[in-house]
Each structure stands twice: as C-alpha cells, then as structure tokens.
Design an enzyme around this catalytic site. Structure first.
Site, short mmCIF file in Angstrom:
data_model
loop_
_atom_site.label_atom_id
_atom_site.label_comp_id
_atom_site.label_asym_id
_atom_site.label_seq_id
_atom_site.Cartn_x
_atom_site.Cartn_y
_atom_site.Cartn_z
N ASN A 139 -6.89 -8.21 13.89
CA ASN A 139 -5.95 -6.88 14.15
C ASN A 139 -6.66 -5.90 15.11
O ASN A 139 -7.80 -6.19 15.53
CB ASN A 139 -5.76 -6.18 12.85
CG ASN A 139 -6.74 -5.60 12.07
OD1 ASN A 139 -7.52 -4.83 12.59
ND2 ASN A 139 -7.17 -6.23 10.95
N ASP A 164 -4.32 -9.20 5.52
CA ASP A 164 -3.47 -9.49 4.20
C ASP A 164 -3.39 -10.83 4.04
O ASP A 164 -3.17 -11.27 2.91
CB ASP A 164 -2.21 -8.81 4.23
CG ASP A 164 -2.35 -7.17 4.44
OD1 ASP A 164 -3.25 -6.74 3.48
OD2 ASP A 164 -1.48 -6.67 5.02
N LYS A 208 -12.95 -27.69 16.37
CA LYS A 208 -12.00 -26.98 17.20
C LYS A 208 -10.73 -27.60 17.30
O LYS A 208 -10.57 -28.83 17.56
CB LYS A 208 -12.67 -26.77 18.61
CG LYS A 208 -11.67 -25.80 19.63
CD LYS A 208 -12.25 -25.80 21.05
CE LYS A 208 -11.18 -24.94 21.95
NZ LYS A 208 -11.54 -25.13 23.41
N PHE A 242 -6.41 4.11 2.71
CA PHE A 242 -5.92 4.62 3.91
C PHE A 242 -4.38 3.69 4.02
O PHE A 242 -4.30 2.82 3.22
CB PHE A 242 -6.55 4.07 5.29
CG PHE A 242 -7.61 5.12 5.72
CD1 PHE A 242 -8.71 5.25 5.26
CD2 PHE A 242 -7.06 5.88 6.94
CE1 PHE A 242 -9.57 6.38 5.50
CE2 PHE A 242 -8.10 7.02 7.29
CZ PHE A 242 -9.15 7.26 6.60
N LYS A 291 1.38 2.93 -2.42
CA LYS A 291 0.23 2.33 -2.54
C LYS A 291 -1.12 3.02 -3.36
O LYS A 291 -1.79 2.49 -3.87
CB LYS A 291 -0.35 2.18 -1.00
CG LYS A 291 0.25 1.27 -0.06
CD LYS A 291 -0.26 1.02 1.46
CE LYS A 291 0.72 0.19 2.11
NZ LYS A 291 0.52 0.07 3.37
N LYS A 298 -2.52 1.44 -6.30
CA LYS A 298 -4.02 0.72 -6.18
C LYS A 298 -4.91 1.75 -7.11
O LYS A 298 -6.23 1.84 -6.95
CB LYS A 298 -4.36 0.69 -4.69
CG LYS A 298 -3.66 -0.33 -3.93
CD LYS A 298 -4.14 -0.59 -2.59
CE LYS A 298 -3.11 -1.28 -1.80
NZ LYS A 298 -3.52 -1.94 -0.73
N1 CTP Z 1 -6.77 -2.91 1.60
C1 CTP Z 1 -7.74 -3.69 1.12
N2 CTP Z 1 -7.46 -5.13 1.07
C2 CTP Z 1 -6.69 -5.73 1.49
C3 CTP Z 1 -5.73 -5.16 2.27
C4 CTP Z 1 -6.02 -3.54 2.33
O1 CTP Z 1 -8.77 -2.98 0.46
N3 CTP Z 1 -6.75 -6.97 1.53
C5 CTP Z 1 -6.84 -1.69 1.82
C6 CTP Z 1 -7.10 -0.81 3.10
O2 CTP Z 1 -8.49 -0.86 3.55
C7 CTP Z 1 -6.46 0.56 3.06
C8 CTP Z 1 -5.32 0.03 1.78
O3 CTP Z 1 -5.64 -1.07 1.23
O4 CTP Z 1 -7.23 1.47 2.66
C9 CTP Z 1 -3.85 0.09 2.35
O5 CTP Z 1 -3.79 -0.79 3.55
P1 CTP Z 1 -2.51 -1.12 4.34
O6 CTP Z 1 -2.96 -2.31 5.39
O7 CTP Z 1 -1.88 -0.21 4.90
O8 CTP Z 1 -1.74 -1.87 3.20
P2 CTP Z 1 -1.50 -3.13 2.27
O9 CTP Z 1 -1.74 -2.64 0.78
O10 CTP Z 1 -2.21 -4.25 2.92
O11 CTP Z 1 0.25 -3.33 2.44
P3 CTP Z 1 1.27 -3.67 3.61
O12 CTP Z 1 0.35 -4.40 4.54
O13 CTP Z 1 2.23 -4.38 2.97
O14 CTP Z 1 1.49 -2.31 4.21
#
Ligand code: CTP
Length: 397
Positions: free
Chosen positions: A215, A284, A294, A328, A342, A346
């Site tokens: 990302n 995610d 490869k 975040f 969230k 969490k």
């Molecule tokens: N986070 C995490 N582990 C993951 C995904 C996210 O610890 N596998 C944490 C990120 O570091 C952030 C928070 O969860 O502090 C929210 O991450 P975000 O990407 O905004 O949300 P998601 O929970 O992944 O949900 P979505 O992608 O559906 O918005």
C-alpha cells in the site's frame, strides 16, 4: 520560577505583536531578565518604548544602535546571555529565514549565534501556515531542535476562523518554564519512564520472490510519533514495515516485511509496554499461496486468491491489561462512524482518524476520538506536530 534566567523575546511583524506586551510582563513576573529584540516590521505594529518599559532593558531593533554601545559585540553578547529565545509572534518570513540560515537583521543574527533553547510561537494567515514551503521550514527547524507552540485555531485577523492564531502568552510562559526545567533536550519529558511501542509503514505481502501486494503508506506518521515520544522521554520501540525513512535517534527499530512478521514482532515486544500505538497500514489480505519461484507470464489472465491476515490491533485489544491502546483509521468516507466502530470492536482507548488522502503526505488533518465519543479536531498540521497532539491526548487519558 524563572529566577536568574535570561530570556530573549523576539517580536516579528504580525498583528499578534501586541501580545508580546503580555508575554514580557508575564515573564517579568516570573523574575526573568527579559531582553526584547524586534524586527523593523514589528516596530510598525508596536512601539519599542512600551516593551522597553515592560522589560526594563533596552529594546534591540538594530545591532548598531547607540543603546547597545556598552556591549562589545552586541549580537554575540546577547546570544550568549540567553537561556532561551522565544519568538512570539513569529512570521512565516522569519521561520523561513532561520530555516534557510539567513541572518540579515538583529533577531535572525542573534538566533543564529545562540546555542540557547528556541521556542517559536508562529502567527500567520491559515493558508500561509498550510503552505508546504512553510511546513517544510517548520519541520526542518523541529529536526534541528527548535520547539514550536501553536499556532492555534480561532478567529484570525483576516476574519476567517481557521488555524494561525498565536498561542496565549500564558501558555508560552508555561512551555518556556517546562523547557528550562526539563532535562530532555528540546522537549518536555512528560513520557519519562514510559515504554511506548509504535508500528509504522505499510506491510508487503509476497506473491513470489519479486512481487508483493503493498500500500502507499510512507511510515511518516509512525516515525514522527516515535521521534516525538523519544524526545518526551519515553523508551520507544518502533516496529516498522519497509520505508525510506531513517530511524529516529535513540529509538529501537525492528524491521519487518509482512503482516505476519509485524504481528510476531508486536506480540514479542508487548510485555511491559505502557502505550501501544498502531500507526502501521497493515495489509488486510495476503496471497493464500506465495510462489517460491518467479511466476511466469504464460496465460492472459491469472487469479490470485487472498486470505485475511491477522488483525494485530484487535488481537492486542483482546490481550489488553492496562496498556493504553491507540489505533488509526484512514478512511475515505463516513470517517467518524467507521472510526468509532473500529474503536469499540478493537477495544481501544483512542482512535486517530484521518482521510486516506493523507497517506504519503507530510501533513494531515486529524481527529482524535476517545471512548466517551469526545472528538478532538485538529486543523492541518505537520505529521510531527500531529504526533505531539496525539501524545498529549494519550497523556490526558
Ligand atoms: N490494523 C492491524 N492489523 C490489521 C489491519 C489493521 O493492526 N491486519 C490496525 C491498523 O494499524 C490501524 C487500525 O487497525 O491502527 C485500523 O486499520 P484500518 O486499515 O483503518 O482498518 P481495518 O480494521 O483494516 O478495516 P477496513 O480496512 O475495513 O477499514
């Protein structure tokens, strides 16, 4: 509180120059020896005689003035005398000059010649403050150890409600007292004795030995948090995905590649942490299969199956036992609603929301939400400044 301290108050040409009167008299009430140095523009907004009367010392507007004839090399004598130089209000122009190493008037010359602490209280129009060149200069000065206070949001001289107001003289005096009392260079040691774990950057989920799913995260927010927490006296561990950023001084950095590696590093370092801040953009999903050779360009289309990664923050939320947990939420829509969901799912103490467009940028507009649903809004700030606002909020918990 400021007995025996020599303070130079630099006053530059902003409408807020009149507030320098209150600042000087508050510093005098703390028994400081105050010397005012004004730029030529500042003298058009407020009379040096007023500040001379309030400070009880000659006001420096020109290094060749008769009043300073008693000092052999005035800019060096004053620069060496000072325990701290406070510039309030500080214009974009003076910030730019100091950052650019220019010394073409009494104030910038004294600032350049002094090793004293520097506390800068900017005041300017909101668009000037947001100008990327001004933000770049502010960041450079911060890195060089200059402390900033404000600017604050409020009604500006041009009539709009936005960021740009000078901080209140009372707050500036309080900050100066803290800086002079603190033993952590350039910052208030309010996180002294605390252990803080911060994650930063994006993760890379391997498809094959040369390709990955990643990302746009630059890691700037997490690194700014690590630097700010370290400056405030914390013992900081930074678990970082791949970034181009240099490790902040005094911070233990653990480099990881993917979500699994970050999960393992965070869990291994979790015991004993007082505060954990997950600023990383963790993937995610990861490819269900990672090819060890490869992939060859054979068919016209290929399908990649993805599997969910572990949610590190949710895992920390389940394991939580007294550690402050901060997450975040980078959103493109329904920011507050999504962030609140969230936060409760969490089990967080605070969540910091910003727009996904802030990813990769040097500045962002953040909102900090607490468990009671109170929302603290911050106008666009550099990530380094946002980091301090986030740590302030953590300390208020
Ligand atoms: N986070 C995490 N582990 C993951 C995904 C996210 O610890 N596998 C944490 C990120 O570091 C952030 C928070 O969860 O502090 C929210 O991450 P975000 O990407 O905004 O949300 P998601 O929970 O992944 O949900 P979505 O992608 O559906 O918005």
């Amino acid at each position: 509180m400021l007995n025996g301290k020599t303070i130079i108050v630099g006053v530059t040409g902003g409408i807020a120059a009149y507030k320098a009167c209150e600042l000087v008299s508050r510093l005098k009430k703390q028994n400081a020896d105050v010397w005012v140095v004004m730029t030529r523009e500042a003298t058009k907004l407020i009379g040096p005689i007023t500040l001379r009367t309030l400070s009880g010392n000659p006001v420096v507007t020109d290094l060749f003035a008769d009043e300073l004839a008693g000092l052999p090399v005035p800019h060096i004598a004053l620069a060496q005398k000072a325990d701290i130089i406070i510039i309030a209000p500080c214009t974009a122009n003076i910030i730019g000059k100091i950052a650019g190493g220019i010394a073409d008037d009494a104030l910038t010359t004294i600032v350049m010649a002094s090793t004293a602490r520097k506390l800068i209280a900017p005041a300017m129009n909101c668009e000037m403050w947001r100008n990327p060149l001004v933000q770049k200069n502010v960041n450079e000065l911060r890195v060089a150890g200059h402390e900033f206070i404000g600017p604050e949001a409020g009604k500006l001289a041009c009539g709009v409600e936005d960021i740009g107001k000078m901080s209140k003289p009372r707050a500036i005096v309080k900050q100066a007292i803290k800086l002079l009392a603190g033993d952590v260079e350039g910052s208030t040691p309010d996180l002294h004795g605390k252990r803080v774990l911060i994650t930063a950057g994006g993760t890379r989920e391997a498809i094959d030995p040369v390709r990955f799913i990643g990302n746009r995260s630059s890691g700037k927010m997490g690194y700014a948090l690590a630097e700010a927490a370290q400056k405030r006296g914390a013992d900081v561990t930074l678990v970082s995905g791949p970034t181009a950023l240099a490790a902040p001084d005094g911070v233990t950095v653990i480099k990881v590649e993917d979500a699994k590696g970050m999960h393992e590093a965070v869990l291994a370092n979790r015991p004993g942490q007082n505060i954990i801040i997950m600023a990383a953009a963790v993937a995610d999903y990861r490819p269900t299969i990672t090819y060890w050779q490869k992939l060859k360009k054979e068919s016209d289309t290929i399908k990649l199956e993805l599997s969910k990664t572990v949610d590190i923050l949710a895992d920390l939320g389940r394991l939580k036992n007294g550690t402050r947990l901060i997450g975040f939420a980078a959103e493109t829509n329904d920011h507050i609603e999504n962030a609140k969901t969230k936060m409760s799912e969490k089990n967080l103490d605070l969540i910091v929301v910003n727009d996904a467009s802030a990813i990769e940028q040097d500045s962002s507009e953040i909102k900090i939400i607490d468990k009671q649903g109170k929302i603290e809004e911050h106008p666009e700030l550099s990530k380094r400044e946002s980091a301090d606002r986030i740590l302030d909020a953590v300390l208020r918990l």
